[in-house]
Write a protein that holds these residues in place. Sequence first.
Motif, PDB file in Angstrom:
ATOM      1  N   THR A 245      17.004   1.184   9.041  1.00 11.33           N
ATOM      2  CA  THR A 245      17.706  -0.018   8.584  1.00 11.33           C
ATOM      3  C   THR A 245      18.803   0.282   7.578  1.00 11.33           C
ATOM      4  O   THR A 245      19.598  -0.601   7.273  1.00 11.33           O
ATOM      5  CB  THR A 245      16.716  -1.028   7.965  1.00 11.33           C
ATOM      6  OG1 THR A 245      16.036  -0.426   6.875  1.00 11.33           O
ATOM      7  CG2 THR A 245      15.731  -1.525   9.011  1.00 11.33           C
ATOM      8  N   GLN A 246      18.885   1.486   7.059  1.00 11.44           N
ATOM      9  CA  GLN A 246      19.946   1.829   6.112  1.00 11.44           C
ATOM     10  C   GLN A 246      21.290   1.797   6.816  1.00 11.44           C
ATOM     11  O   GLN A 246      21.435   2.261   7.937  1.00 11.44           O
ATOM     12  CB  GLN A 246      19.717   3.212   5.500  1.00 11.44           C
ATOM     13  CG  GLN A 246      18.590   3.230   4.502  1.00 11.44           C
ATOM     14  CD  GLN A 246      18.393   4.618   3.912  1.00 11.44           C
ATOM     15  OE1 GLN A 246      18.785   5.615   4.483  1.00 11.44           O
ATOM     16  NE2 GLN A 246      17.756   4.666   2.761  1.00 11.44           N
TER      17      GLN A 246
ATOM     18  N   VAL B  30      -5.721   9.637   7.648  1.00 14.05           N
ATOM     19  CA  VAL B  30      -4.821   9.817   8.783  1.00 14.05           C
ATOM     20  C   VAL B  30      -4.023   8.535   9.031  1.00 14.05           C
ATOM     21  O   VAL B  30      -2.808   8.573   9.209  1.00 14.05           O
ATOM     22  CB  VAL B  30      -5.610  10.236  10.054  1.00 14.05           C
ATOM     23  CG1 VAL B  30      -4.764  10.098  11.310  1.00 14.05           C
ATOM     24  CG2 VAL B  30      -6.122  11.656   9.909  1.00 14.05           C
ATOM     25  N   HIS B  31      -4.697   7.398   9.008  1.00 15.68           N
ATOM     26  CA  HIS B  31      -4.009   6.125   9.258  1.00 15.68           C
ATOM     27  C   HIS B  31      -3.033   5.783   8.143  1.00 15.68           C
ATOM     28  O   HIS B  31      -1.939   5.272   8.412  1.00 15.68           O
ATOM     29  CB  HIS B  31      -5.020   5.002   9.483  1.00 15.68           C
ATOM     30  CG  HIS B  31      -5.638   5.059  10.835  1.00 15.68           C
ATOM     31  ND1 HIS B  31      -5.000   4.633  11.974  1.00 15.68           N
ATOM     32  CD2 HIS B  31      -6.837   5.540  11.245  1.00 15.68           C
ATOM     33  CE1 HIS B  31      -5.770   4.829  13.019  1.00 15.68           C
ATOM     34  NE2 HIS B  31      -6.894   5.382  12.606  1.00 15.68           N
ATOM     35  N   ARG B  32      -3.396   6.077   6.915  1.00 16.46           N
ATOM     36  CA  ARG B  32      -2.467   5.826   5.798  1.00 16.46           C
ATOM     37  C   ARG B  32      -1.219   6.689   5.924  1.00 16.46           C
ATOM     38  O   ARG B  32      -0.109   6.236   5.674  1.00 16.46           O
ATOM     39  CB  ARG B  32      -3.159   6.071   4.460  1.00 16.46           C
ATOM     40  CG  ARG B  32      -4.085   4.953   4.087  1.00 16.46           C
ATOM     41  CD  ARG B  32      -4.643   5.129   2.704  1.00 16.46           C
ATOM     42  NE  ARG B  32      -5.547   4.027   2.404  1.00 16.46           N
ATOM     43  CZ  ARG B  32      -6.544   4.093   1.572  1.00 16.46           C
ATOM     44  NH1 ARG B  32      -6.785   5.219   0.916  1.00 16.46           N
ATOM     45  NH2 ARG B  32      -7.319   3.051   1.351  1.00 16.46           N
ATOM     46  N   ASN B  33      -1.399   7.951   6.320  1.00  9.14           N
ATOM     47  CA  ASN B  33      -0.244   8.842   6.518  1.00  9.14           C
ATOM     48  C   ASN B  33       0.656   8.330   7.645  1.00  9.14           C
ATOM     49  O   ASN B  33       1.875   8.352   7.526  1.00  9.14           O
ATOM     50  CB  ASN B  33      -0.694  10.278   6.817  1.00  9.14           C
ATOM     51  CG  ASN B  33      -1.223  10.984   5.594  1.00  9.14           C
ATOM     52  OD1 ASN B  33      -0.933  10.598   4.467  1.00  9.14           O
ATOM     53  ND2 ASN B  33      -2.028  12.010   5.812  1.00  9.14           N
ATOM     54  N   LEU B  34       0.060   7.876   8.739  1.00  5.57           N
ATOM     55  CA  LEU B  34       0.844   7.336   9.851  1.00  5.57           C
ATOM     56  C   LEU B  34       1.619   6.091   9.425  1.00  5.57           C
ATOM     57  O   LEU B  34       2.794   5.932   9.762  1.00  5.57           O
ATOM     58  CB  LEU B  34      -0.058   6.998  11.036  1.00  5.57           C
ATOM     59  CG  LEU B  34      -0.608   8.166  11.836  1.00  5.57           C
ATOM     60  CD1 LEU B  34      -1.614   7.678  12.874  1.00  5.57           C
ATOM     61  CD2 LEU B  34       0.516   8.919  12.522  1.00  5.57           C
TER      62      LEU B  34
ATOM     63  N   GLN C 173       5.695   5.589   9.335  1.00  4.23           N
ATOM     64  CA  GLN C 173       6.351   4.481  10.028  1.00  4.23           C
ATOM     65  C   GLN C 173       7.234   3.687   9.073  1.00  4.23           C
ATOM     66  O   GLN C 173       8.331   3.279   9.435  1.00  4.23           O
ATOM     67  CB  GLN C 173       5.321   3.575  10.690  1.00  4.23           C
ATOM     68  CG  GLN C 173       4.688   4.205  11.902  1.00  4.23           C
ATOM     69  CD  GLN C 173       3.593   3.353  12.498  1.00  4.23           C
ATOM     70  OE1 GLN C 173       3.019   2.486  11.844  1.00  4.23           O
ATOM     71  NE2 GLN C 173       3.285   3.607  13.763  1.00  4.23           N
ATOM     72  N   ARG C 174       6.762   3.455   7.844  1.00  9.02           N
ATOM     73  CA  ARG C 174       7.575   2.750   6.844  1.00  9.02           C
ATOM     74  C   ARG C 174       8.836   3.536   6.526  1.00  9.02           C
ATOM     75  O   ARG C 174       9.926   2.968   6.422  1.00  9.02           O
ATOM     76  CB  ARG C 174       6.770   2.503   5.561  1.00  9.02           C
ATOM     77  CG  ARG C 174       5.899   1.272   5.621  1.00  9.02           C
ATOM     78  CD  ARG C 174       5.385   0.897   4.244  1.00  9.02           C
ATOM     79  NE  ARG C 174       4.439   1.849   3.696  1.00  9.02           N
ATOM     80  CZ  ARG C 174       3.140   1.871   3.967  1.00  9.02           C
ATOM     81  NH1 ARG C 174       2.623   0.981   4.777  1.00  9.02           N
ATOM     82  NH2 ARG C 174       2.357   2.765   3.419  1.00  9.02           N
ATOM     83  N   GLU C 175       8.709   4.856   6.377  1.00 10.64           N
ATOM     84  CA  GLU C 175       9.868   5.702   6.099  1.00 10.64           C
ATOM     85  C   GLU C 175      10.870   5.659   7.251  1.00 10.64           C
ATOM     86  O   GLU C 175      12.073   5.545   7.022  1.00 10.64           O
ATOM     87  CB  GLU C 175       9.432   7.151   5.855  1.00 10.64           C
ATOM     88  CG  GLU C 175       8.734   7.378   4.540  1.00 10.64           C
ATOM     89  CD  GLU C 175       8.169   8.784   4.410  1.00 10.64           C
ATOM     90  OE1 GLU C 175       8.488   9.656   5.252  1.00 10.64           O
ATOM     91  OE2 GLU C 175       7.401   9.006   3.456  1.00 10.64           O
TER      92      GLU C 175
END
Length: 150
Positions: free
Chosen positions: A130-131, A114-118, A122-124
């Motif tokens: 920023t694009q 769950v934390h890895r998916n979150l 967030q990175r995405e």
Amino acid sequence: MSVLGSLDMYNIPRVCKECGGVMVFKGVGEYHCEDCGAVDYDDYGKVRCYIEANKGATAAQIEQAIGVSQRTVRRLLKDGRIEITEGSKVFLRCELCGKQIRSGQYCPDCEIKVHRNLEEKQREMLHKATQGFGLEQKSEEGQRRFMRDN
């Protein structure tokens, strides 16, 4: 639900029952009046004190003894603030895989997922935000970063 919203459901004492003074949080569900020093507890503090004295108590027993609802006891379990005693016949199930757990919503393996998916989401979102602002890294290989005035 926000953190503040979940705290409100635990019946936090804000006004002293003895003198009407302001109750100040001292930790682990305990509050002291800043005027007369009276001590009071929120639902977490009441449940915590009760289960320390009555290890293995069920939610029904807790409700009957101290008046904190079984629903609140289940919320405390799901929030990870209390846990079911070792060796109990009662348990919770992980909301993803169904494995038996003693507190929280997920087993340790699913908690990591769950934390890895979150974190990935967030990175995405950060990348998308920023694009177009010229923040993408450009190669500066072979270029001077500073110019010296002579």
